[in-house]
Design a protein around this motif. Structure first.
Motif, PDB file in Angstrom:
ATOM      1  N   SER A 167       0.863  -1.184   0.000  1.00 55.74           N
ATOM      2  CA  SER A 167       0.000   0.000   0.000  1.00 55.74           C
ATOM      3  C   SER A 167       0.895   1.229   0.000  1.00 55.74           C
ATOM      4  CB  SER A 167      -0.926   0.006   1.222  1.00 55.74           C
ATOM      5  OG  SER A 167      -0.197   0.203   2.418  1.00 55.74           O
ATOM      6  N   PHE A 168       0.385   2.324  -0.574  1.00 55.28           N
ATOM      7  CA  PHE A 168       1.162   3.559  -0.650  1.00 55.28           C
ATOM      8  C   PHE A 168       0.202   4.714  -0.916  1.00 55.28           C
ATOM      9  CE2 PHE A 168       0.839   1.692  -4.792  1.00 55.28           C
ATOM     10  CZ  PHE A 168       0.692   2.745  -5.683  1.00 55.28           C
ATOM     11  N   ASP A 169       0.638   5.919  -0.598  1.00 54.56           N
ATOM     12  CA  ASP A 169      -0.176   7.109  -0.824  1.00 54.56           C
ATOM     13  C   ASP A 169      -0.046   7.552  -2.276  1.00 54.56           C
ATOM     14  OD1 ASP A 169      -1.203   7.419   1.764  1.00 54.56           O
ATOM     15  OD2 ASP A 169       0.648   8.361   2.447  1.00 54.56           O
ATOM     16  N   LEU A 170      -1.189   7.807  -2.902  1.00 50.83           N
ATOM     17  CA  LEU A 170      -1.215   8.271  -4.283  1.00 50.83           C
ATOM     18  C   LEU A 170      -2.098   9.513  -4.344  1.00 50.83           C
ATOM     19  CD1 LEU A 170      -0.163   7.578  -7.096  1.00 50.83           C
ATOM     20  CD2 LEU A 170      -2.214   6.219  -7.467  1.00 50.83           C
ATOM     21  N   GLY A 171      -1.451  10.673  -4.317  1.00 50.19           N
ATOM     22  CA  GLY A 171      -2.191  11.924  -4.361  1.00 50.19           C
ATOM     23  C   GLY A 171      -3.121  12.110  -3.192  1.00 50.19           C
ATOM     24  N   GLY A 172      -2.716  11.661  -2.006  1.00 50.92           N
ATOM     25  CA  GLY A 172      -3.536  11.826  -0.820  1.00 50.92           C
ATOM     26  C   GLY A 172      -4.482  10.675  -0.536  1.00 50.92           C
ATOM     27  N   THR A 173      -4.523   9.679  -1.406  1.00 47.94           N
ATOM     28  CA  THR A 173      -5.364   8.501  -1.205  1.00 47.94           C
ATOM     29  C   THR A 173      -4.475   7.281  -1.014  1.00 47.94           C
ATOM     30  OG1 THR A 173      -7.110   9.415  -2.616  1.00 47.94           O
ATOM     31  CG2 THR A 173      -7.182   7.057  -2.178  1.00 47.94           C
ATOM     32  N   VAL A 236       0.910 -11.626 -18.594  1.00 46.66           N
ATOM     33  CA  VAL A 236       0.809 -10.697 -17.474  1.00 46.66           C
ATOM     34  C   VAL A 236      -0.511  -9.954 -17.633  1.00 46.66           C
ATOM     35  CG1 VAL A 236       1.743  -8.634 -16.363  1.00 46.66           C
ATOM     36  CG2 VAL A 236       3.301 -10.387 -17.234  1.00 46.66           C
ATOM     37  N   LEU A 237      -1.367 -10.000 -16.608  1.00 47.71           N
ATOM     38  CA  LEU A 237      -2.633  -9.276 -16.641  1.00 47.71           C
ATOM     39  C   LEU A 237      -2.758  -8.405 -15.399  1.00 47.71           C
ATOM     40  CD1 LEU A 237      -5.148 -12.001 -17.919  1.00 47.71           C
ATOM     41  CD2 LEU A 237      -4.308  -9.999 -19.175  1.00 47.71           C
ATOM     42  N   VAL A 238      -3.162  -7.164 -15.606  1.00 50.77           N
ATOM     43  CA  VAL A 238      -3.316  -6.204 -14.514  1.00 50.77           C
ATOM     44  C   VAL A 238      -4.732  -5.635 -14.559  1.00 50.77           C
ATOM     45  CG1 VAL A 238      -2.445  -4.099 -13.435  1.00 50.77           C
ATOM     46  CG2 VAL A 238      -0.859  -5.632 -14.655  1.00 50.77           C
ATOM     47  N   LEU A 239      -5.433  -5.674 -13.415  1.00 53.71           N
ATOM     48  CA  LEU A 239      -6.789  -5.139 -13.303  1.00 53.71           C
ATOM     49  C   LEU A 239      -6.799  -3.971 -12.321  1.00 53.71           C
ATOM     50  CD1 LEU A 239      -8.896  -8.435 -12.951  1.00 53.71           C
ATOM     51  CD2 LEU A 239      -8.145  -7.296 -15.041  1.00 53.71           C
ATOM     52  N   ALA A 240      -7.438  -2.877 -12.701  1.00 54.40           N
ATOM     53  CA  ALA A 240      -7.554  -1.693 -11.836  1.00 54.40           C
ATOM     54  C   ALA A 240      -9.027  -1.316 -11.734  1.00 54.40           C
ATOM     55  CB  ALA A 240      -6.746  -0.534 -12.402  1.00 54.40           C
ATOM     56  N   ASN A 241      -9.582  -1.309 -10.491  1.00 51.61           N
ATOM     57  CA  ASN A 241     -11.024  -1.079 -10.352  1.00 51.61           C
ATOM     58  C   ASN A 241     -11.409   0.255  -9.705  1.00 51.61           C
ATOM     59  OD1 ASN A 241     -10.521  -1.461  -7.635  1.00 51.61           O
ATOM     60  ND2 ASN A 241     -11.670  -3.377  -7.448  1.00 51.61           N
ATOM     61  N   GLY A 242     -10.427   1.047  -9.256  1.00 55.17           N
ATOM     62  CA  GLY A 242     -10.732   2.357  -8.695  1.00 55.17           C
ATOM     63  C   GLY A 242     -11.488   2.342  -7.386  1.00 55.17           C
ATOM     64  N   ALA A 243     -11.531   1.181  -6.702  1.00 54.00           N
ATOM     65  CA  ALA A 243     -12.313   1.065  -5.470  1.00 54.00           C
ATOM     66  C   ALA A 243     -11.757   1.883  -4.314  1.00 54.00           C
ATOM     67  CB  ALA A 243     -12.418  -0.410  -5.057  1.00 54.00           C
ATOM     68  N   SER A 244     -10.565   2.443  -4.459  1.00 53.46           N
ATOM     69  CA  SER A 244      -9.991   3.293  -3.414  1.00 53.46           C
ATOM     70  C   SER A 244     -10.734   4.623  -3.312  1.00 53.46           C
ATOM     71  CB  SER A 244      -8.515   3.567  -3.702  1.00 53.46           C
ATOM     72  OG  SER A 244      -8.374   4.271  -4.933  1.00 53.46           O
ATOM     73  N   GLY A 245     -11.485   4.970  -4.346  1.00 54.76           N
ATOM     74  CA  GLY A 245     -12.232   6.218  -4.347  1.00 54.76           C
ATOM     75  C   GLY A 245     -11.480   7.407  -4.897  1.00 54.76           C
ATOM     76  N   MET A 246     -10.264   7.201  -5.354  1.00 56.29           N
ATOM     77  CA  MET A 246      -9.462   8.297  -5.883  1.00 56.29           C
ATOM     78  C   MET A 246      -9.957   8.725  -7.269  1.00 56.29           C
ATOM     79  SD  MET A 246      -6.029   6.317  -7.230  1.00 56.29           S
ATOM     80  CE  MET A 246      -5.500   7.716  -8.206  1.00 56.29           C
ATOM     81  N   HIS A 247      -9.634   9.938  -7.672  1.00 58.93           N
ATOM     82  CA  HIS A 247      -9.910  10.395  -9.027  1.00 58.93           C
ATOM     83  C   HIS A 247      -8.914   9.736  -9.976  1.00 58.93           C
ATOM     84  CE1 HIS A 247     -12.877  13.328  -7.827  1.00 58.93           C
ATOM     85  NE2 HIS A 247     -12.041  13.852  -6.943  1.00 58.93           N
ATOM     86  N   PRO A 248      -9.333   9.419 -11.188  1.00 54.36           N
ATOM     87  CA  PRO A 248      -8.415   8.779 -12.143  1.00 54.36           C
ATOM     88  C   PRO A 248      -7.147   9.606 -12.343  1.00 54.36           C
ATOM     89  CG  PRO A 248     -10.654   8.695 -12.962  1.00 54.36           C
ATOM     90  CD  PRO A 248     -10.679   9.589 -11.756  1.00 54.36           C
ATOM     91  N   VAL A 249      -6.021   8.909 -12.469  1.00 49.26           N
ATOM     92  CA  VAL A 249      -4.753   9.614 -12.659  1.00 49.26           C
ATOM     93  C   VAL A 249      -4.694  10.184 -14.064  1.00 49.26           C
ATOM     94  CG1 VAL A 249      -3.569   8.076 -11.046  1.00 49.26           C
ATOM     95  CG2 VAL A 249      -3.464   7.609 -13.496  1.00 49.26           C
ATOM     96  N   ARG A 250      -3.965  11.254 -14.210  1.00 50.45           N
ATOM     97  CA  ARG A 250      -3.749  11.846 -15.517  1.00 50.45           C
ATOM     98  C   ARG A 250      -2.452  11.314 -16.106  1.00 50.45           C
ATOM     99  NH1 ARG A 250      -5.221  18.312 -14.849  1.00 50.45           N
ATOM    100  NH2 ARG A 250      -7.439  18.020 -14.276  1.00 50.45           N
ATOM    101  N   ARG A 251      -2.496  11.004 -17.382  1.00 51.23           N
ATOM    102  CA  ARG A 251      -1.318  10.458 -18.042  1.00 51.23           C
ATOM    103  C   ARG A 251      -0.150  11.440 -17.943  1.00 51.23           C
ATOM    104  NH1 ARG A 251      -1.304   7.573 -23.987  1.00 51.23           N
ATOM    105  NH2 ARG A 251       0.871   6.899 -23.962  1.00 51.23           N
TER     106      ARG A 251
END
Length: 417
Positions: A167-173, A236-251
């Motif tokens: 786990s880690f902080d990503l933009g405050g989340t 290799v498969l990676v799934l991202a579901n956004g369940a943390s509630g954060m806003h989507p990251v900008r490229r």
């Protein structure tokens, strides 16, 4: 990383909104009750990304999952060990679709939202008669604390399961990343026999996630080799579901760069786990090529040394045979000058300017006798570097891989061949 990471438990089940399950079907041998069929599903729609083997002989589940990933995003993955469903023709594709269908409707998903992965013996039809009756059980067992069982269900010749979650902080989340891998033989990925599954509750747009995965795979799974073989099933498969509630990251924004660093770190740790658990290996060797004219030259040298059977055999014997290393450098097709090459073991010179260094050989033998050591190859022609992770080649590896086709006897009993 900009944000400190914390190791947590749970593997692929650690990120919020993901549930996993693993059961025993007796896919390889009905008399054995080891976990061999597994499922991971997100409670929320996902973005997904993947890389697949570049072997021109591709297993049916690779072709199926590759198509689904290209057209959209996955929200669940069903996977098995014991049978690769490779070189099984049209029937293999039918079986891969059937596995997807078996879990899609109960999960409220479309077939196109399911990834299918298999690993095991090549050339044998899937024993669907043992898989199909177990879909309900697999789905009923879905839970948030079964990540370790999922990791155990995908292994074949591995000596143990391999998983990691952080786990880690990503933009405050606070967000989570969880992953597991399998692989011990046929390891020389060229994308990326290995399977890797990663989940995250971060919100990452599909294109951004794919770019991050491509770059992370290049820095990790594409830099390991055990035996120089590339499988038909690497995925290799990676799934991202956004369940943390954060806003989507900008490229290319700061949060995107931070996520990439975390993903790079996680994949590299998982890749190293594969090498350390290679089939009957006794050494973990990091090969660092420095001072090449170009990145491609550095890569060619590193790959030549790491794949050389002579070099790997000397590692097994604890022999600091720099002559075998430099001969691999010479045939790598990289631009080199013999009189400029330096070779060091854990920072101690074995070769300087293409000649034997004055270091006492016993010092070098002590280094080569260790379970882990580094070899640095300085080409002294430029600024390009490259790093790979490899293992030794043992007599036990040869013995272990002498015969696999005892499994055909069981296939005959099942009426599959």
């Amino acid at each position: 990383m900009d944000s400190p990471i914390t190791r947590i438990k749970g593997g692929v089940g650690a990120p919020r909104g993901f549930r996993t399950s693993a059961i025993a079907c007796g896919i390889k041998n009905p008399k054995k009750k080891r976990l061999d069929l597994a499922l991971i599903a997100s409670d929320k729609p996902c973005t997904s990304a993947g890389t697949f083997t570049t072997n021109r002989v591709k297993a049916a589940p690779v072709r199926f999952s590759q198509t689904n990933q290209r057209k959209g995003s996955l929200q669940a993955i069903i996977t098995n060990s014991g049978n690769a469903n490779a070189c099984t023709g049209v029937h293999g594709i039918t079986d891969a679709r059937a596995m997807a269908d078996g879990v899609a409707k109960p999960l409220g998903l479309k077939r196109s939202e399911i990834g299918v992965c298999s690993t095991g013996v090549i050339g044998l039809p899937m024993p669907m008669n043992r898989i199909e009756p177990n879909y309900s059980k697999l789905i009923d067992n879905l839970g948030s604390k079964n990540g370790t069982d999922f990791a155990k269900a995908i292994i074949t010749s591995d000596t143990h399961h391999k998983e990691l979650a952080i786990s880690f902080d990503l933009g405050g989340t606070r967000v989570r990343l969880g992953g597991c891998v399998k692989g011990a033989g046929m390891i020389c990925p060229s994308m990326a026999t290995m399977l890797c599954f990663i989940t995250t509750d971060a919100a990452i747009p599909k294109a951004t996630l794919q770019k991050a995965v491509d770059e992370a795979v290049e820095k990790s799974f594409n830099r390991i080799t055990i035996d120089g073989d590339m499988s038909t099933n690497d995925t290799v498969l990676v799934l991202a579901n956004g369940a943390s509630g954060m806003h989507p990251v900008r490229r290319n924004g700061p949060r995107c760069r931070q996520f990439r660093k975390a993903l790079d770190w996680l994949m590299l740790e998982l890749a190293r786990m594969i090498v350390r658990d290679g089939e009957r290996v006794t050494k973990f060797v990091t090969v660092k090529v420095k001072g090449a004219k170009t990145y491609l030259d550095a890569k060619k040298v590193s790959e030549a040394v790491c794949k050389s059977q002579l070099v790997k055999a000397s590692w097994n014997g604890g022999d600091p045979n720099w002559g075998r290393v430099i001969h691999a450098v010479g045939y790598s097709r990289a631009r080199i000058r013999e009189e400029l090459i330096d070779i060091l073991y854990d920072g101690i010179p074995a070769c300087l300017g293409g000649l034997q260094a004055e270091t006492d050989m016993d010092v070098l033998r002590d280094i080569a006798a260790q379970d882990e050591f580094d070899i640095e190859i300085h080409l002294n022609q430029g600024k390009a570097d490259y790093e790979m992770y490899s293992s030794d080649l043992s007599p036990e590896y040869v013995d272990f891989n002498r015969s696999e086709y005892a499994y055909w006897k069981q296939a005959r009993k099942d009426g599959l061949v």
